[in-house]
Motif scaffolding. Sequence first.
Motif, PDB file in Angstrom:
ATOM      1  N   THR A  85      -3.322   1.574   2.856  1.00  0.00           N
ATOM      2  CA  THR A  85      -4.060   1.260   4.076  1.00  0.00           C
ATOM      3  C   THR A  85      -3.336   1.894   5.259  1.00  0.00           C
ATOM      4  N   GLU A  86      -4.045   2.046   6.361  1.00  0.00           N
ATOM      5  CA  GLU A  86      -3.433   2.580   7.572  1.00  0.00           C
ATOM      6  C   GLU A  86      -2.214   1.743   7.945  1.00  0.00           C
ATOM      7  N   LYS A  87      -2.346   0.445   7.731  1.00  0.00           N
ATOM      8  CA  LYS A  87      -1.238  -0.458   8.056  1.00  0.00           C
ATOM      9  C   LYS A  87      -0.016  -0.135   7.195  1.00  0.00           C
TER      10      LYS A  87
END
Lengths: 425, 213
Positions: free
Chosen positions: A197-199
């Motif tokens: 994920t981007e996170k």
Amino acid sequence: MARTHDPQQPRRFDLLVWSLLLVSHVAAGAVLLALFLVAVVLSVVWVGLPLLVTITRLVRVHADTHRRLVGRFLDDGRPVPSPYRPLPERGLSAQISAVVTDPTTWRDLSWLTVNSTAGAVLVAVPGALLAHGLHSAVFPLTWRWETNWYALGPVAGQGDANRALLTAALLLLAAWVLTPAALTGYARLNRIMLAPTEKARLAARVAHLATSRAETIDAQASEVRRIERDLHDGAQARLVALGMSLGMAEEMLDNDTDAARRMLSEAREATRQALTELRDLVRGIHPPVLVERGLDGAVRALAVTQHLPISVDIDLPGRPADPVESAAYFAVVEILTNAAKHAGAERAWVRINYGRGRMVVLVGDDGRGGADPAKGTGLRGIRRRLSAFDGTMNVVSPVGGPTIVTMELPCALSSPKTSLSSATD
Amino acid sequence: MRVVIAEDLALLRDGLIRLLQAHDCEVVAAVESGPELLAALLEHRPDVAVVDVRLPPTFTDEGLQAAIEARRQVPGLPILVLSQHVEQLYARELLSDDGGAVGYLLKDRVFDIGQFIDAVRRVAAGGTAMDPAVISQLLAKHDDGPLAALTPREREVLGEMAEGRSNSAIAGRLFITDKAVSKHINNIFTKLDLPPSTDDSRRVLAVLAYLNR
């Protein structure tokens, strides 16, 4: 559009084989999903926890295989990156807590669920359409033995049975058209579910930045300490001695001119030594030739001073920022020093060029090889320096040589300064 | 002797002017940037120019570039380059036109006023003046090669000669006779397989070209 190198003609036979392979993968995933759920349930009574760790490991291997596999059906043809933090080597409780607290574990769970349902449908499409199409195609020959055709009712005669050929044509056409689409769709679905994920990506980036920042600050602090010590024990001390000599000369000027002259010549010598020390210090901080000529000229100037012959091939359309230039220069100095000192090289070469926002520096020698960044502090230091700029270093140095060090530094180039000669011509 | 000076730091520029004026030099121009230097060199055609490598506006090697460009337009224009650091590469570039009448010294050498003035005069007369730091690096680089065949004394003479000194100056510095110096030089040229020459400055250039290979 299954393959980037041949978008016009997806090789359907290959894709069909792949889809069958993926069906078995999906089935394996479904088994893992079931085991995972069992482990979760058993975790309530603790016995499931070790099982959970083992199954998570298996799931990760399975997911990583999938990341590599589906990459080939994606537009960029590259594997999907893996998001896992490594599990602790030992300590069951540490492993359990790592597994349970890592959000990727639970993302994997949802991926397995989606993949065992929607994913399974997508990878089954090519095989199912083809099988049914072929079945329909041979139906006019076999209708006598299976009188019900697709539960549409009893087949009365050869005429009825021949109508199955129309269905066969439609099914085979659908298989032809839908096979690439189904696999691409499957790959996209997997990318969405499997890519970090981007996170997670940002978290990894922050961790890298924190490490490289700490290392840079450390390195700079020790550099500043070294400069302070050098100035304190070197030039400063010499200037004190110089002042003393001058003071004494002044006192003796009237009484003992010979001694005064001796003092003055000592003072001159102290000044010369102070300058020499300052010059060496400056060279170690930021070589003047780097300021005057940039990386290109500085590396050439370095090459002419070396004992071993060094061929230099530099193609830089401009100058990188000062810190990048300096890091690259000192890296080249260090590697060439290694080549001369440890590798017993007879010749070496330096190549520098620039493309796609990166400066690439190659340094090679014909020495005995065996350089290992894990062992040598010099190479490790270079890697640390470069990592402050997101630069990388790769060392290929088999025993027996040759050694090739490749460094890549992302940077922008400024336009070259107009040289005086061309400006005034 | 008419001199052009290029130095951007006022303190050093004034010092150089005073120093040269005290030794029968007429300072026809004292400039502080690369473009000014080139213009002054082409306008005054001095007997010698004393030039700092790093000059405004870019604070890179403007002085060196202006000097090389001036020598391109006026071959053999005598230039003595001063710098806080010496680079073999720069020495090589200055010597590359083979015209002689060049010098390249660390700024520290100004301390020894006698020797500095001697270097200025030598360059003005078409000779060379190379910094001992450059020469010792060059000699060290060639130590494993043919230089290994030289005796320590010959190596000393070679070093002195490469710095640009005449036979009699070498004799004076090494406390030997002119004749001994000539003998050493003949031996050096034979051992290094260089064509013999009677002209001092030609000989120096031949040695420097050899070391710069």
